[in-house]
Design an enzyme around this catalytic site. Sequence first.
Site, PDB file in Angstrom:
ATOM      1  N   ILE A 166       6.508   7.206  17.403  1.00 30.72           N
ATOM      2  CA  ILE A 166       6.312   7.926  16.139  1.00 30.72           C
ATOM      3  C   ILE A 166       5.072   8.814  16.172  1.00 30.72           C
ATOM      4  CG2 ILE A 166       6.065   7.697  13.633  1.00 30.72           C
ATOM      5  CD1 ILE A 166       8.747   6.613  14.674  1.00 30.72           C
ATOM      6  N   LYS A 180       0.841  -1.213   0.000  1.00 32.02           N
ATOM      7  CA  LYS A 180       0.000   0.000   0.000  1.00 32.02           C
ATOM      8  C   LYS A 180       0.866   1.248   0.000  1.00 32.02           C
ATOM      9  CE  LYS A 180      -2.497   2.632   3.586  1.00 32.02           C
ATOM     10  NZ  LYS A 180      -1.526   3.537   4.030  1.00 32.02           N
ATOM     11  N   ASN A 181       1.829   1.343   0.947  1.00 31.84           N
ATOM     12  CA  ASN A 181       2.558   2.603   1.114  1.00 31.84           C
ATOM     13  C   ASN A 181       3.554   2.858   0.008  1.00 31.84           C
ATOM     14  OD1 ASN A 181       0.995   3.226   3.261  1.00 31.84           O
ATOM     15  ND2 ASN A 181       2.446   2.508   4.804  1.00 31.84           N
ATOM     16  N   ARG A 187      -4.452   9.738   3.093  1.00 29.77           N
ATOM     17  CA  ARG A 187      -3.348  10.590   3.518  1.00 29.77           C
ATOM     18  C   ARG A 187      -2.456  10.925   2.326  1.00 29.77           C
ATOM     19  NH1 ARG A 187      -1.555  13.959   7.406  1.00 29.77           N
ATOM     20  NH2 ARG A 187       0.708  13.938   7.586  1.00 29.77           N
ATOM     21  N   ASP A 243       4.643  20.408   8.029  1.00 28.98           N
ATOM     22  CA  ASP A 243       5.653  21.475   7.964  1.00 28.98           C
ATOM     23  C   ASP A 243       6.927  21.045   7.248  1.00 28.98           C
ATOM     24  OD1 ASP A 243       5.720  19.828  10.416  1.00 28.98           O
ATOM     25  OD2 ASP A 243       7.578  20.909  10.802  1.00 28.98           O
ATOM     26  N   GLN A 244       7.324  19.792   7.414  1.00 26.37           N
ATOM     27  CA  GLN A 244       8.564  19.339   6.764  1.00 26.37           C
ATOM     28  C   GLN A 244       8.398  19.210   5.255  1.00 26.37           C
ATOM     29  OE1 GLN A 244      11.508  18.834   8.751  1.00 26.37           O
ATOM     30  NE2 GLN A 244      10.082  19.935  10.101  1.00 26.37           N
ATOM     31  N   CYS A 296      -5.438   8.220   8.551  1.00 22.67           N
ATOM     32  CA  CYS A 296      -5.692   7.734   9.913  1.00 22.67           C
ATOM     33  C   CYS A 296      -5.471   8.835  10.958  1.00 22.67           C
ATOM     34  CB  CYS A 296      -4.770   6.556  10.203  1.00 22.67           C
ATOM     35  SG  CYS A 296      -5.127   5.161   9.127  1.00 22.67           S
ATOM     36  N   ARG A 355      -0.099  14.948  12.951  1.00 20.47           N
ATOM     37  CA  ARG A 355       0.393  14.737  11.579  1.00 20.47           C
ATOM     38  C   ARG A 355       0.538  16.049  10.799  1.00 20.47           C
ATOM     39  NH1 ARG A 355      -2.330   9.360   9.085  1.00 20.47           N
ATOM     40  NH2 ARG A 355      -0.216   9.040   8.255  1.00 20.47           N
ATOM     41  N   PRO A 356       1.370  16.960  11.276  1.00 19.78           N
ATOM     42  CA  PRO A 356       1.590  18.212  10.539  1.00 19.78           C
ATOM     43  C   PRO A 356       2.330  17.961   9.227  1.00 19.78           C
ATOM     44  CG  PRO A 356       3.066  18.072  12.417  1.00 19.78           C
ATOM     45  CD  PRO A 356       2.156  16.889  12.506  1.00 19.78           C
ATOM     46  N   ASP A 413       3.382   0.892  12.235  1.00 23.36           N
ATOM     47  CA  ASP A 413       2.156   0.328  11.645  1.00 23.36           C
ATOM     48  C   ASP A 413       1.857  -1.079  12.146  1.00 23.36           C
ATOM     49  OD1 ASP A 413       2.635   1.853   8.364  1.00 23.36           O
ATOM     50  OD2 ASP A 413       2.010   2.656  10.296  1.00 23.36           O
ATOM     51  N   ARG A 458      -9.004   0.148   3.405  1.00 19.41           N
ATOM     52  CA  ARG A 458      -8.101   1.158   2.828  1.00 19.41           C
ATOM     53  C   ARG A 458      -6.728   0.560   2.580  1.00 19.41           C
ATOM     54  NH1 ARG A 458      -6.705   5.704   5.988  1.00 19.41           N
ATOM     55  NH2 ARG A 458      -5.227   5.761   4.267  1.00 19.41           N
TER      56      ARG A 458
HETATM   57  C1  EPZ Z   1       3.654   7.225   6.537  1.00 18.57           C
HETATM   58  O1  EPZ Z   1       2.879   8.244   7.159  1.00 18.57           O
HETATM   59  C2  EPZ Z   1       2.719   6.056   6.356  1.00 18.57           C
HETATM   60  N1  EPZ Z   1       1.666   6.424   5.437  1.00 18.57           N
HETATM   61  C3  EPZ Z   1       2.144   5.626   7.691  1.00 18.57           C
HETATM   62  O2  EPZ Z   1       1.363   4.466   7.476  1.00 18.57           O
HETATM   63  C4  EPZ Z   1       3.287   5.271   8.627  1.00 18.57           C
HETATM   64  O3  EPZ Z   1       2.754   5.004   9.907  1.00 18.57           O
HETATM   65  C5  EPZ Z   1       4.294   6.425   8.712  1.00 18.57           C
HETATM   66  O4  EPZ Z   1       4.724   6.817   7.394  1.00 18.57           O
HETATM   67  C6  EPZ Z   1       5.529   6.033   9.509  1.00 18.57           C
HETATM   68  O5  EPZ Z   1       6.148   4.939   8.908  1.00 18.57           O
HETATM   69  C7  EPZ Z   1       1.931   6.364   4.103  1.00 18.57           C
HETATM   70  O6  EPZ Z   1       3.017   5.995   3.698  1.00 18.57           O
HETATM   71  C8  EPZ Z   1       0.812   6.762   3.187  1.00 18.57           C
HETATM   72  P1  EPZ Z   1       5.780  10.432   8.747  1.00 18.57           P
HETATM   73  P2  EPZ Z   1       3.474   9.758   7.225  1.00 18.57           P
HETATM   74  O7  EPZ Z   1       5.797  11.670   7.934  1.00 18.57           O
HETATM   75  O8  EPZ Z   1       4.276  10.011   6.029  1.00 18.57           O
HETATM   76  C9  EPZ Z   1       5.894  13.855  12.097  1.00 18.57           C
HETATM   77  C10 EPZ Z   1      -0.510   3.105   7.573  1.00 18.57           C
HETATM   78  O9  EPZ Z   1      -1.105   2.578   8.521  1.00 18.57           O
HETATM   79  N2  EPZ Z   1       5.885  14.818  10.981  1.00 18.57           N
HETATM   80  O10 EPZ Z   1       6.925   9.478   8.641  1.00 18.57           O
HETATM   81  O11 EPZ Z   1       2.366  10.658   7.572  1.00 18.57           O
HETATM   82  C11 EPZ Z   1       4.589  13.071  12.172  1.00 18.57           C
HETATM   83  O12 EPZ Z   1       3.616  13.808  12.889  1.00 18.57           O
HETATM   84  C12 EPZ Z   1      -0.059   4.531   7.681  1.00 18.57           C
HETATM   85  O13 EPZ Z   1      -0.220   2.535   6.486  1.00 18.57           O
HETATM   86  C13 EPZ Z   1       5.967  16.187  11.271  1.00 18.57           C
HETATM   87  O14 EPZ Z   1       6.040  16.587  12.434  1.00 18.57           O
HETATM   88  O15 EPZ Z   1       4.446   9.623   8.497  1.00 18.57           O
HETATM   89  C14 EPZ Z   1       4.999  11.817  12.885  1.00 18.57           C
HETATM   90  O16 EPZ Z   1       5.030  12.068  14.273  1.00 18.57           O
HETATM   91  C15 EPZ Z   1      -0.453   5.162   9.008  1.00 18.57           C
HETATM   92  N3  EPZ Z   1       5.959  17.061  10.237  1.00 18.57           N
HETATM   93  C16 EPZ Z   1       6.423  11.580  12.381  1.00 18.57           C
HETATM   94  O17 EPZ Z   1       6.862  12.841  11.844  1.00 18.57           O
HETATM   95  C17 EPZ Z   1       5.884  16.662   8.927  1.00 18.57           C
HETATM   96  O18 EPZ Z   1       5.888  17.516   8.021  1.00 18.57           O
HETATM   97  C18 EPZ Z   1       6.518  10.538  11.270  1.00 18.57           C
HETATM   98  O19 EPZ Z   1       5.567  10.866  10.283  1.00 18.57           O
HETATM   99  C19 EPZ Z   1       5.807  15.274   8.659  1.00 18.57           C
HETATM  100  C20 EPZ Z   1       5.817  14.367   9.695  1.00 18.57           C
END
Ligand code: EPZ
Length: 422
Positions: A330, A25-26, A96, A128-129, A120, A125-126, A308, A400
């Site tokens: 996370i 999926k991802n 997402r 900003d990055q 989810c 989930r900001p 996950d 999903r």
């Molecule tokens: C991806 O989410 C996955 N989704 C998530 O899978 C997965 O849990 C996550 O990566 C971690 O592996 C998809 O790939 C579509 P992150 P993502 O950016 O990209 C913070 C599932 O069940 N952060 O790695 O949203 C954030 O809040 C889903 O398949 C910022 O602060 O995760 C989190 O605490 C759920 N600012 C941490 O970083 C930003 O701009 C990691 O988030 C971006 C992220």
Amino acid sequence: MAGKERMLVTGGHALEGQVRVSGGKNTAVAVIPATLLSDEPCTVENLPDIDDVHALADILTELGAKVEYEPGKSMRVDPRPAEGNRVSYRNAQRLRASYYLLGALLGRCGKAYVPTPGGCEIGSRPVDQHLKGFQSIGAEAGEIGGLLTAESDCLTGGDVFFDMVTVGATVNVMLAAVKAKGNTVIYNAAKEPHIVDLANFLNSMGARIKGAGTDIIRIRGVQRLHGTTYAVIPDQIETGTLMIAAAATGGDIIVNGCIPTHMDALSAKLLEMGVKVTDYDDAIRVHVVGPRRAINVKTQVYPGFPTDLQQPMSALLTTARGTSIVTETIFESRFRHLDEIRRMGARVRVVERTAIIEGVQELYGAPMTATDLRAGAALIIAGLMARGVTEIYEPEFIDRGYEHIEDKLRSLGAVISREEFC
Ligand code: EPZ
């Protein structure tokens, strides 16, 4: 009026036999938007038949691309007729990964307008990055009233330093940078298997990406990307969920078509519990030979224990022998499934980002509601272990990210079905 659906699980059946895992999926949700960067048609194979993939097919179509998609098979995308640069609110809210259209459209045409995504509810989930990453390569990027925008007349390669490891922002910057003028270096990059798969896909189109899978990804911008045919990697999280289901039911299964090295963190934890795990070339056997011991789990970015799989794993631990400590590093709100599993007799206490799980002899079936994708998977795991019947409401969350999960589990001997109710 069409009724809503609920899933019914009758516990107490050990899973046995072989099952094939679907495409990831991802990885799929990152690769499909990337087809817009090509000047020619692309075919993506081994796609899972899941709602997130259906939603992206609709989004590419609304942007004007010609999409031929056979659920559960391949998707052919001809981006040439696509003139749109704006994703509709309704479609953006379906998943997402709709925000990956920011990077893809920025790389394709220098303009991208995407409403803040759905997905989810596991924390704030900001983004900003993501915005910071686009700004680092010469784009104006921001959020105005729930609309994410990214614009640039001429993307120029640059250095991107993420404040934390973020899968989404790493993907989004890769999508924009492959066609920027000059070189981009992403520091503190995510290393998940789907990051490597996206890099391999883009390189098969003529991109020049090095270092995917390490902390530093180097991208040399190119002017054109050509068409390709590419099969995405198997789903690491579905593989892990099936492995946990076997452990939960005292079963003995083989998951075929997976990549065992992607599963090392989970395999190590199952072995620690006393479950037998055997790696083959493209398969993993999970075999329960005795009582499952309590363990401690701490989620980390790849190659650590994946967040996950925390929810399915913490469901399994509710009946392990002893007390387990699960720490979710996370996301700040990823234990809501345990509130539901308490209805089955689980003994769990949550203190901020830590769950203290005291193993009980037995769970008993109860009605519960899925609150997100992996929470839904956790409720299935609990239902497979419980005495009696478990009802799971809002199973749409599960659709999903898991392709026909009931069929897969039923083929291994689970008693699981879905029915409409009014
Ligand atoms: C991806 O989410 C996955 N989704 C998530 O899978 C997965 O849990 C996550 O990566 C971690 O592996 C998809 O790939 C579509 P992150 P993502 O950016 O990209 C913070 C599932 O069940 N952060 O790695 O949203 C954030 O809040 C889903 O398949 C910022 O602060 O995760 C989190 O605490 C759920 N600012 C941490 O970083 C930003 O701009 C990691 O988030 C971006 C992220």
